[in-house]
Enzyme design. Structure first.
Site, PDB file in Angstrom:
ATOM      1  N   ARG A  44       0.846  -1.186   0.000  1.00 54.60           N
ATOM      2  CA  ARG A  44       0.000   0.000   0.000  1.00 54.60           C
ATOM      3  C   ARG A  44       0.875   1.226   0.000  1.00 54.60           C
ATOM      4  O   ARG A  44       1.674   1.426   0.905  1.00 54.60           O
ATOM      5  CB  ARG A  44      -0.844  -0.021   1.280  1.00 54.60           C
ATOM      6  CG  ARG A  44      -2.279   0.153   1.041  1.00 54.60           C
ATOM      7  CD  ARG A  44      -3.101  -0.043   2.277  1.00 54.60           C
ATOM      8  NE  ARG A  44      -2.570   0.490   3.516  1.00 54.60           N
ATOM      9  CZ  ARG A  44      -3.325   0.787   4.550  1.00 54.60           C
ATOM     10  NH1 ARG A  44      -4.627   0.628   4.491  1.00 54.60           N
ATOM     11  NH2 ARG A  44      -2.799   1.235   5.674  1.00 54.60           N
ATOM     12  N   ASP A  76       0.545  -3.143  12.234  1.00 51.65           N
ATOM     13  CA  ASP A  76       0.967  -3.520  10.872  1.00 51.65           C
ATOM     14  C   ASP A  76       1.262  -5.027  10.851  1.00 51.65           C
ATOM     15  O   ASP A  76       2.242  -5.488  11.446  1.00 51.65           O
ATOM     16  CB  ASP A  76       2.209  -2.709  10.479  1.00 51.65           C
ATOM     17  CG  ASP A  76       2.558  -2.906   9.013  1.00 51.65           C
ATOM     18  OD1 ASP A  76       2.569  -1.923   8.271  1.00 51.65           O
ATOM     19  OD2 ASP A  76       2.803  -4.081   8.614  1.00 51.65           O
ATOM     20  N   ASP A 119       4.767  -6.127   9.426  1.00 47.76           N
ATOM     21  CA  ASP A 119       5.868  -5.794  10.343  1.00 47.76           C
ATOM     22  C   ASP A 119       5.862  -6.707  11.567  1.00 47.76           C
ATOM     23  O   ASP A 119       6.923  -7.145  12.038  1.00 47.76           O
ATOM     24  CB  ASP A 119       5.758  -4.334  10.788  1.00 47.76           C
ATOM     25  CG  ASP A 119       6.193  -3.366   9.692  1.00 47.76           C
ATOM     26  OD1 ASP A 119       6.780  -3.831   8.688  1.00 47.76           O
ATOM     27  OD2 ASP A 119       5.942  -2.156   9.836  1.00 47.76           O
TER      28      ASP A 119
END
Ligand code: PRP
Ligand code: URA
Length: 209
Positions: A104, A200, A203
């Site tokens: 994104r 996230d 991550d």
């Protein structure tokens, strides 16, 4: 939305709580995502067609059933979708895995494609697109667009956490796609992160920032 299936089994809800927890490290996060994906695969495959099968038990003949119909394909949206692949494969080890790499763009929030590798017979398979997060829905819509352009006929989408905005976006463009989720959260923040969400997903899976 009749195509949205909320899989809120107690085992899934329990594990999702610890997936969300900011104190859960990458190792445990990965294990939990894999386990929840396996539980979700059980429900996602509930309506697979069966055909008659005859098997000899040690004492008699059994008229029984085996799974028939289309072969399956699991399509993770990279990176975070990778975290759900092994859990799915534990239930359907014969499935092929195709990868769609999207990230994104942090400014436009639109998905950018960077890698695609699909099974050659993708059009003949029943496809299960996996990605832990359905936020704006842009990535899922782009992945499904791509698969349809390659001839895919049957596509399901499996995510851990969805925002209402993402569900609406996918349903608007692909109303026939069944969407399986473990939770529907409140809303997106100004950076299009799901609130409360889990942060996230990529991550947290891979220990990056
Ligand atoms: C995350 C997530 C989805 C996407 C969801 O991926 O894994 O693919 O964002 O957002 P959307 O519904 O608004 O499109 P990201 O782009 O952060 O890439 P990553 O998996 O490589 O971390
Ligand atoms: N992608 C993520 O990993 N988390 C979100 O909350 C939204 C998009």
């Amino acid at each position: 939305m009749k195509n949205v299936h909320l899989l809120d089994h107690p085992m899934i809800q329990h594990k999702l709580t610890f997936i969300r927890d900011k104190n859960t490290g990458s190792k445990e996060f990965r294990e939990l995502v894999e386990e929840v994906a396996m539980f979700m695969a059980y429900e996602v495959t509930r309506n697979l067609p069966l055909e008659d099968y005859v098997v000899e038990t040690p004492v008699a003949t059994a008229n029984t059933k085996v799974i028939s119909g289309k072969k399956l394909g699991i399509i993770p949206i990279l990176r975070a979708g990778l975290g759900m692949v092994n859990g799915m494969l534990r239930l359907v080890p014969a499935a092929k895995v195709g990868h769609i790499g999207l990230y994104r763009d942090p400014t436009t929030l639109l998905p950018v494609e960077y890698y695609v590798k699909l099974p050659t017979d993708v059009a003949e398979r029943e496809l299960i697109v996996v990605d832990p997060m359905l936020a704006t829905g842009g990535s899922a819509v782009a992945a499904i667009n791509y698969l349809k352009a390659k001839g895919a006929q049957t596509i399901k989408l499996v995510c851990l956490i969805a925002a209402p905005e993402g569900l609406r976006a996918v349903h608007k463009v692909h109303p026939e796609v069944d969407i399986f989720i473990a939770a529907i959260d409140s809303h997106l923040n100004e950076h299009a992160y799901i609130i409360p969400g889990l942060g996230d997903a990529g991550d947290r899976l891979f220990g990056t920032k």
